[in-house]
Design a protein around this motif. Structure first.
Motif, PDB file in Angstrom:
ATOM      1  N   GLY A 333       0.865  -1.264  -0.007  1.00 24.33           N
ATOM      2  CA  GLY A 333       0.074   0.044  -0.005  1.00 24.33           C
ATOM      3  C   GLY A 333       0.746   1.086   0.066  1.00 24.33           C
ATOM      4  N   THR A 334       0.355   2.481   0.216  1.00 21.72           N
ATOM      5  CA  THR A 334       1.023   3.788   0.510  1.00 21.72           C
ATOM      6  C   THR A 334       1.856   3.560   1.719  1.00 21.72           C
ATOM      7  OG1 THR A 334      -0.678   4.415   2.093  1.00 21.72           O
ATOM      8  CG2 THR A 334      -1.242   4.894  -0.519  1.00 21.72           C
ATOM      9  N   GLU A 335       2.744   4.524   1.897  1.00 20.90           N
ATOM     10  CA  GLU A 335       3.589   4.492   2.990  1.00 20.90           C
ATOM     11  C   GLU A 335       2.944   4.496   4.426  1.00 20.90           C
ATOM     12  OE1 GLU A 335       6.822   7.503   3.654  1.00 20.90           O
ATOM     13  OE2 GLU A 335       7.219   7.358   1.330  1.00 20.90           O
ATOM     14  N   GLU A 336       1.753   5.157   4.502  1.00 19.50           N
ATOM     15  CA  GLU A 336       1.007   5.068   5.556  1.00 19.50           C
ATOM     16  C   GLU A 336       0.388   3.631   5.985  1.00 19.50           C
ATOM     17  OE1 GLU A 336       0.407   7.482   3.223  1.00 19.50           O
ATOM     18  OE2 GLU A 336       1.921   8.842   4.160  1.00 19.50           O
ATOM     19  N   GLU A 337       0.054   3.103   4.731  1.00 14.51           N
ATOM     20  CA  GLU A 337      -0.630   1.713   4.818  1.00 14.51           C
ATOM     21  C   GLU A 337       0.284   0.678   5.410  1.00 14.51           C
ATOM     22  OE1 GLU A 337      -4.459   2.328   1.835  1.00 14.51           O
ATOM     23  OE2 GLU A 337      -2.546   1.878   1.005  1.00 14.51           O
ATOM     24  N   ASN A 338       1.481   0.544   4.695  1.00 14.01           N
ATOM     25  CA  ASN A 338       2.425  -0.084   4.875  1.00 14.01           C
ATOM     26  C   ASN A 338       2.819   0.022   6.271  1.00 14.01           C
ATOM     27  OD1 ASN A 338       2.473  -1.125   2.468  1.00 14.01           O
ATOM     28  ND2 ASN A 338       4.302  -0.097   1.698  1.00 14.01           N
ATOM     29  N   ALA A 339       3.395   1.439   6.735  1.00 10.97           N
ATOM     30  CA  ALA A 339       3.366   1.613   8.214  1.00 10.97           C
ATOM     31  C   ALA A 339       2.444   0.798   9.168  1.00 10.97           C
ATOM     32  CB  ALA A 339       3.599   3.137   8.571  1.00 10.97           C
ATOM     33  N   ALA A 340       0.960   1.074   9.041  1.00 12.49           N
ATOM     34  CA  ALA A 340      -0.151   0.635   9.565  1.00 12.49           C
ATOM     35  C   ALA A 340      -0.031  -0.907   9.720  1.00 12.49           C
ATOM     36  CB  ALA A 340      -1.532   0.991   9.364  1.00 12.49           C
ATOM     37  N   VAL A 341       0.283  -1.614   8.709  1.00 11.01           N
ATOM     38  CA  VAL A 341       0.306  -3.054   8.764  1.00 11.01           C
ATOM     39  C   VAL A 341       1.540  -3.679   9.458  1.00 11.01           C
ATOM     40  CG1 VAL A 341       1.392  -3.793   6.638  1.00 11.01           C
ATOM     41  CG2 VAL A 341      -0.240  -4.980   7.313  1.00 11.01           C
ATOM     42  N   LEU A 342       2.774  -2.811   9.300  1.00 14.77           N
ATOM     43  CA  LEU A 342       3.851  -3.313   9.938  1.00 14.77           C
ATOM     44  C   LEU A 342       3.929  -3.094  11.429  1.00 14.77           C
ATOM     45  CD1 LEU A 342       6.704  -2.206   7.259  1.00 14.77           C
ATOM     46  CD2 LEU A 342       5.954  -4.326   7.776  1.00 14.77           C
ATOM     47  N   SER A 343       3.054  -2.109  11.889  1.00 14.44           N
ATOM     48  CA  SER A 343       3.303  -1.812  13.100  1.00 14.44           C
ATOM     49  C   SER A 343       2.063  -2.873  13.754  1.00 14.44           C
ATOM     50  CB  SER A 343       2.699  -0.081  13.465  1.00 14.44           C
ATOM     51  OG  SER A 343       1.516  -0.314  14.315  1.00 14.44           O
ATOM     52  N   ALA A 344       1.207  -3.406  13.231  1.00 15.20           N
ATOM     53  CA  ALA A 344      -0.034  -4.008  13.673  1.00 15.20           C
ATOM     54  C   ALA A 344       0.731  -5.431  13.737  1.00 15.20           C
ATOM     55  CB  ALA A 344      -1.087  -4.012  12.844  1.00 15.20           C
ATOM     56  N   VAL A 345       1.609  -5.892  12.744  1.00 14.28           N
ATOM     57  CA  VAL A 345       2.111  -7.021  12.742  1.00 14.28           C
ATOM     58  C   VAL A 345       3.153  -7.285  14.140  1.00 14.28           C
ATOM     59  CG1 VAL A 345       4.057  -8.719  11.714  1.00 14.28           C
ATOM     60  CG2 VAL A 345       2.009  -7.531  10.259  1.00 14.28           C
ATOM     61  N   ARG A 346       4.082  -6.036  14.168  1.00  7.94           N
ATOM     62  CA  ARG A 346       4.962  -5.991  15.075  1.00  7.94           C
ATOM     63  C   ARG A 346       4.559  -6.131  16.408  1.00  7.94           C
ATOM     64  NH1 ARG A 346      10.169  -3.788  14.686  1.00  7.94           N
ATOM     65  NH2 ARG A 346       9.728  -3.083  12.742  1.00  7.94           N
ATOM     66  N   ASP A 347       3.316  -5.425  16.639  1.00 10.85           N
ATOM     67  CA  ASP A 347       2.468  -5.279  18.210  1.00 10.85           C
ATOM     68  C   ASP A 347       2.074  -6.920  18.234  1.00 10.85           C
ATOM     69  OD1 ASP A 347       2.997  -2.691  18.170  1.00 10.85           O
ATOM     70  OD2 ASP A 347       0.740  -2.230  17.697  1.00 10.85           O
ATOM     71  N   TYR A 348       1.422  -7.360  17.340  1.00  4.96           N
ATOM     72  CA  TYR A 348       0.984  -8.806  17.632  1.00  4.96           C
ATOM     73  C   TYR A 348       2.196  -9.653  18.142  1.00  4.96           C
ATOM     74  CZ  TYR A 348      -0.636 -13.485  16.264  1.00  4.96           C
ATOM     75  OH  TYR A 348      -0.809 -14.809  16.293  1.00  4.96           O
ATOM     76  N   PHE A 349       3.180  -9.934  17.434  1.00  3.75           N
ATOM     77  CA  PHE A 349       4.466 -10.620  17.857  1.00  3.75           C
ATOM     78  C   PHE A 349       4.917 -10.245  18.951  1.00  3.75           C
ATOM     79  CE2 PHE A 349       4.035 -12.144  13.422  1.00  3.75           C
ATOM     80  CZ  PHE A 349       4.000 -13.481  13.752  1.00  3.75           C
ATOM     81  N   ALA A 350       5.030  -8.936  19.345  1.00  2.00           N
ATOM     82  CA  ALA A 350       5.399  -8.487  20.763  1.00  2.00           C
ATOM     83  C   ALA A 350       4.580  -9.080  21.816  1.00  2.00           C
ATOM     84  CB  ALA A 350       5.605  -6.818  20.917  1.00  2.00           C
ATOM     85  N   LYS A 351       3.175  -8.826  21.746  1.00  3.41           N
ATOM     86  CA  LYS A 351       2.258  -9.427  22.673  1.00  3.41           C
ATOM     87  C   LYS A 351       2.337 -10.997  22.672  1.00  3.41           C
ATOM     88  CE  LYS A 351      -1.377  -6.106  22.374  1.00  3.41           C
ATOM     89  NZ  LYS A 351      -2.072  -5.844  21.163  1.00  3.41           N
ATOM     90  N   GLU A 352       2.510 -11.556  21.636  1.00  5.51           N
ATOM     91  CA  GLU A 352       2.740 -13.077  21.486  1.00  5.51           C
ATOM     92  C   GLU A 352       3.875 -13.498  22.509  1.00  5.51           C
ATOM     93  OE1 GLU A 352       3.161 -15.637  18.303  1.00  5.51           O
ATOM     94  OE2 GLU A 352       1.181 -16.244  18.942  1.00  5.51           O
ATOM     95  N   LYS A 353       5.030 -12.719  22.232  1.00  4.70           N
ATOM     96  CA  LYS A 353       6.327 -12.951  22.953  1.00  4.70           C
ATOM     97  C   LYS A 353       5.940 -13.020  24.475  1.00  4.70           C
ATOM     98  CE  LYS A 353      10.791 -12.234  21.752  1.00  4.70           C
ATOM     99  NZ  LYS A 353      11.823 -11.388  20.850  1.00  4.70           N
ATOM    100  N   LYS A 354       5.313 -11.747  24.836  1.00  3.55           N
ATOM    101  CA  LYS A 354       5.057 -11.762  26.380  1.00  3.55           C
ATOM    102  C   LYS A 354       4.091 -12.822  26.965  1.00  3.55           C
ATOM    103  CE  LYS A 354       4.742  -6.771  27.074  1.00  3.55           C
ATOM    104  NZ  LYS A 354       3.795  -5.833  27.064  1.00  3.55           N
ATOM    105  N   GLY A 355       2.901 -13.128  26.062  1.00  5.18           N
ATOM    106  CA  GLY A 355       2.066 -14.271  26.510  1.00  5.18           C
ATOM    107  C   GLY A 355       2.732 -15.484  26.687  1.00  5.18           C
ATOM    108  N   GLY A 356       3.853 -15.637  25.628  1.00  2.11           N
ATOM    109  CA  GLY A 356       4.357 -16.940  25.754  1.00  2.11           C
ATOM    110  C   GLY A 356       5.430 -17.199  26.956  1.00  2.11           C
ATOM    111  N   ALA A 357       6.098 -15.785  27.574  1.00  2.07           N
ATOM    112  CA  ALA A 357       7.032 -15.764  28.529  1.00  2.07           C
ATOM    113  C   ALA A 357       6.307 -15.805  30.099  1.00  2.07           C
ATOM    114  CB  ALA A 357       7.502 -14.591  28.457  1.00  2.07           C
ATOM    115  N   SER A 358       4.869 -15.520  29.861  1.00  3.85           N
ATOM    116  CA  SER A 358       4.295 -15.407  31.359  1.00  3.85           C
ATOM    117  C   SER A 358       3.741 -16.730  31.721  1.00  3.85           C
ATOM    118  CB  SER A 358       3.219 -14.373  31.414  1.00  3.85           C
ATOM    119  OG  SER A 358       2.227 -14.722  30.257  1.00  3.85           O
TER     120      SER A 358
END
Ligand code: PMP
Length: 358
Positions: A333-358
């Protein structure tokens, strides 16, 4: 009471994503609007069209505009109401009931769908573990199964992978089947067989205005091949299959070489940025792998594609989920759309990691 036959009763409608999410990266469309000057030019031409008359049944100006952009003879080009219509017409035309139709798996789902309507025998050729296509395996299957028509997309939707041109031509020379190469995404890669397809008696190439040219709304696609094949397609399609507005607008855009070339370059760059961003996240998290792509989209393989799809939806991003493949296909997508998708993917895996560690 009228009862549907088995064929009609077995149909399920194509289900595109229709959710009204703010970021739409689910249908491999272009994110580029037409320049204002070009829109106005199209409007002026459209206003002069005699709406009480049927359109040019041969779509001559449109075929000529396509032919001159892509360097093929206009008489070897058949225009369609999207390449989708041409897939339907060519399967009905070149296959008879019970004939073997071969497709590669995974690939664009409409091939099998129209093959079902044409009542043919469906032979599926599985891609390899990394979704690579073995041309030797395809040749062997076509010859062993007496395949009458083979159709596949190159580069492939939904994998994004491509087969080099020389391999495609080796395949065409090694089978007696009619080979239909759907180059819907070839404006994003440089391995087209378009400029030699009229030299073969068993090769048809499909192209579309829906991707790089950004005209998905107009529904315009093309088939290119030798005179015999194109003659049969022209005879089989309905007489006024491409409406006058679409003929006029698509021809005007195809004549704008700079816009067309620039649009393809911009979409390739956007895909490069999306792919690089995803690869960085994949390296950090190890949670998924982006498949190298020759198209305007990137496909991710991961164990829980459904969960990431849900997280993206919650973040307002619509992508295409392939449940059976455990994959998500993300259009650049546009720069903004790509940024939105990348940030959502990053957040998802960050939460996954925390979930996995606890
Ligand atoms: N072929 C492939 C491989 C596609 O991905 C698509 C669209 N998703 C089509 C054909 C259909 O394109 P059109 O808009 O020209 O009907």
């Amino acid at each position: 009471m009228f009862k549907l036959n088995e064929k009609a009763a077995g149909l399920t409608p194509y289900a595109p994503n229709t959710a009204a999410l703010p970021v739409r990266l689910d249908a491999n469309e272009s994110f580029l609007p037409l320049p204002d000057a070009l829109r106005e030019k199209i409007l002026r031409e459209a206003l002069a069209l005699p709406m009480n008359r049927y359109p040019d049944p041969e779509a001559r100006a449109l075929r000529e505009a396509f032919a001159s952009r892509y360097g093929v003879p206009a008489e070897n080009v058949c225009a369609g109401n999207g390449s989708d219509e041409l897939i339907s017409v060519l399967l009905q035309t070149f296959l008879q009931k019970g004939d073997a139709l071969a497709t590669v798996s995974p690939d664009f789902s409409m091939y099998a769908f129209y093959g079902y309507l044409a009542e043919c025998r469906h032979v599926e050729i599985e891609a390899g573990a990394d979704w690579e296509i073995s041309v030797d395996k395809v040749i062997e299957t076509c010859n062993k199964e007496n395949v009458r028509l083979l159709i596949f997309s190159n580069p492939c939707n939904p994998t994004g992978r491509g087969v080099p041109r020389e391999e495609i031509l080796r395949l065409v020379r090694s089978v007696s089947a009619l080979v239909v190469v759907d180059e819907a995404y070839m404006d994003f890669w440089d391995q087209s067989v378009l400029n030699v397809c009229t030299e073969y008696d068993n090769l048809l190439v499909l192209r579309t205005c829906s991707k790089a040219l950004g005209l998905a709304a107009l529904r315009v696609g093309f088939a290119v091949g030798n005179g015999t094949l194109i003659g049969a397609l022209q005879a089989a399609r309905s007489p006024y299959n491409v409406n006058a507005l679409s003929q006029c607008a698509a021809a005007a855009v195809l004549r704008e070489t700079e816009f067309c070339d620039g649009a393809a370059r911009a979409l390739i760059a956007a895909k490069g940025a999306l792919e690089a961003g995803l690869r960085r996240i994949a390296e950090e998290t190890g949670g998924f792998s982006p498949v190298p792509s020759c198209t305007n989209f990137v496909t991710l393989r991961l164990p829980d594609a459904a969960a990431l799809n849900e997280a993206l939806r919650a973040a307002g991003v619509s992508v295409r989920h392939f449940g059976g493949l455990s994959a998500l296909r993300i259009t650049a997508g546009t720069e903004e759309e790509n940024a939105a998708v990348l940030s959502a993917v990053r957040d998802y895996f960050a939460k996954e990691k925390k979930g996995g560690a606890s």
